[in-house]
Structure formats: structure tokens, C-alpha cells
Design an enzyme around this catalytic site. Structure first.
Site, PDB file in Angstrom:
ATOM      1  N   TYR A  27       7.801   5.914  -3.430  1.00 58.88           N
ATOM      2  CA  TYR A  27       8.840   5.756  -4.448  1.00 58.88           C
ATOM      3  C   TYR A  27       9.984   4.874  -3.968  1.00 58.88           C
ATOM      4  CZ  TYR A  27       6.317   9.057  -7.275  1.00 58.88           C
ATOM      5  OH  TYR A  27       5.325   9.642  -8.030  1.00 58.88           O
ATOM      6  N   HIS A  75       9.831  11.827 -18.225  1.00 61.25           N
ATOM      7  CA  HIS A  75       9.152  11.972 -16.931  1.00 61.25           C
ATOM      8  C   HIS A  75      10.067  11.626 -15.765  1.00 61.25           C
ATOM      9  CE1 HIS A  75       4.809  11.710 -18.721  1.00 61.25           C
ATOM     10  NE2 HIS A  75       5.393  12.885 -18.908  1.00 61.25           N
ATOM     11  N   GLY A  77       2.733   0.676 -25.738  1.00 62.65           N
ATOM     12  CA  GLY A  77       2.331   0.634 -24.343  1.00 62.65           C
ATOM     13  C   GLY A  77       2.004   1.967 -23.731  1.00 62.65           C
ATOM     14  N   ASP A 119      11.341   3.608 -14.908  1.00 62.97           N
ATOM     15  CA  ASP A 119      12.174   2.445 -14.575  1.00 62.97           C
ATOM     16  C   ASP A 119      13.402   2.398 -15.480  1.00 62.97           C
ATOM     17  OD1 ASP A 119      11.713   0.682 -16.997  1.00 62.97           O
ATOM     18  OD2 ASP A 119       9.633   0.787 -16.312  1.00 62.97           O
TER      19      ASP A 119
END
Length: 241
Positions: free
Chosen positions: A53, A103, A180, A89
Site C-alpha cells: 500500500y 472501501h 467501471g 484513490d
């Protein structure tokens, strides 16, 4: 029309260069989920998890929002938009909107003792620790266990409650735009099947369309799909009503 609910997945950021998770060549073809994104193993793989990460967090600043990210904000200037994403992001934020991250957010670190989250931006975990950025509650007794504030498999996702509340409130006048999303981890198409709202799916990898006939399928990239929506949404709404 009441609201536009936009539900986005990794595909909305793919045009910006960020790997998707499930497509060919995506992140999970290069790493095992159980090694870096599973609650039952992350402590055992503590250093590996943070390395995974950290690299993505540090690299995130090199990516820029694409048209699809900014189009979400454009729609909000005219409509009541609810922006939900499974992405971790920050490209939607940099595109001008304020999404609900169901999430988690890769820019944040969570102390597993006091459960407090700290935004460390594009730093590594160790850099944030060295700079004393990571904050804890006064009552925190163990400040050594830190976790990326990303929802792992097997972990409770608190923001799902907000997602369910939005779904339960859907009306015929609402519009749901899915963009998406693989529809595998969060099968939003299944969850909203019983609701008679206008449903639009933008995905260049559609093969036989969505499982439900009433969906409008746009087999295109996120940016091109949003250009179509900006040009024809009023007509879609009129035809649906």
C-alpha cells in the site's frame, strides 16, 4: 428527476493509468489477495502489506483525474448527485467532487488500538511515523499496530450502511449510473434490480450487457461514456418516464 446516484469502480481510474483489480494485467494478477488484502493474514504479512500500500500511496500523486472524474462534478452543478465509489484513490476528489468511499481511502492509516484514522497523504507508513503525523487517542495503549485504512476481505465495511440506505430510498425518478465496476465484489446491479429507476452501466468490457433488460448499457470507456451521458441524459430520462 430526484437524484443521480453514481457508483464507480476501478475502471473510472483506469484511463488515468491506475491498475484495475480484476481485469487482465490488474493488481490481483500480480499479488495474492490473501497476502495483502485479507484480515486473517495481514498481521502475519504486516511488512508486505504496508509495502504494497505504501507503493500505491506514494505513486498516487503521479496520476491525474480524467474526464470521467471531472464529469461527476459537472453533473452535480445541475443535478442532485450522490457519489459512491469502491475506489481507494483520490482522483474523484481532485476532479472536484466528494465521494463516499465505501472501501476506504488509501491516503489514510488506521490505528487498530484506538481505531483512529489519520490522513498521511502520499507518504509511506514509516515516513508518517517519523514525522509524527499518525495520531492516536489518549487512551490508546498500543500504537504499534497500524493498518491501511482500506477495507480488507473479511473486514466490516461501515459505509455499507449508508449504501443500503441510499438503495432503499431509490424511486422511479432517480438515475443510477454504474461506471467501471466489475459488479463482483459489490453486485450493485443485483441490489437495485427491484427498483424502477433509470439504470445506466458504463463499461468497455461488457459482453452480453447487464443481467437485466431495463439497463442502458454504454460499452465504452468511462470518459467517453460520461460524454454520452452529458449529451443525452435528458433524453434518457424523458424516455424512461
Amino acid at each position: 428527476m430526484s437524484r443521480i446516484i453514481i457508483f464507480s469502480g476501478a475502471g473510472i481510474s483506469a484511463e488515468s493509468g491506475i491498475d484495475t483489480f480484476r481485469d487482465s494485467g490488474g493488481i490481483w494478477e500480480k499479488h495474492k489477495i490473501e497476502d495483502v488484502c485479507t484480515m486473517s493474514t495481514w498481521i502475519k504479512n504486516y511488512d508486505m502489506v504496508h509495502d504494497f500500500y505504501d507503493k500505491r500511496r506514494i505513486d498516487l500523486k503521479n496520476y491525474n483525474p480524467n474526464f470521467a472524474h471531472t464529469a461527476v462534478e459537472e453533473l452535480s452543478k445541475k443535478y442532485d448527485v450522490i457519489n459512491i465509489t469502491t475506489n481507494v484513490d483520490d482522483l474523484l476528489e481532485r476532479g472536484g467532487s466528494s465521494p463516499l468511499h465505501i472501501h476506504g481511502d488509501i491516503r489514510k492509516i488506521r490505528c487498530m488500538c484506538c481505531n483512529k484514522e489519520t490522513d498521511i497523504g502520499y507518504r509511506s507508513k514509516d515516513q508518517a511515523v517519523q514525522e509524527n503525523l499518525i495520531k492516536h487517542e489518549d487512551s490508546c495503549t498500543d500504537q504499534s499496530i497500524l493498518k491501511p485504512a482500506v477495507i480488507f476481505f473479511g473486514e466490516e465495511a461501515p459505509e455499507y450502511e449508508a449504501l443500503w440506505n441510499i438503495i432503499r430510498s431509490l424511486t422511479k425518478e432517480d438515475v443510477v449510473i454504474v461506471v467501471g465496476a466489475s459488479l463482483q465484489v459489490v453486485p450493485i446491479d443485483y441490489y437495485i434490480a427491484a427498483y424502477d429507476c433509470l439504470k445506466i452501466n458504463i463499461n468497455p468490457n461488457l459482453e452480453v450487457g447487464t443481467p437485466y433488460d431495463e439497463w442502458i448499457d454504454i460499452k465504452d470507456s468511462a470518459s467517453s461514456g460520461f460524454k454520452t451521458i452529458l449529451e443525452t441524459l435528458e433524453e434518457m430520462i424523458k424516455n424512461h418516464v
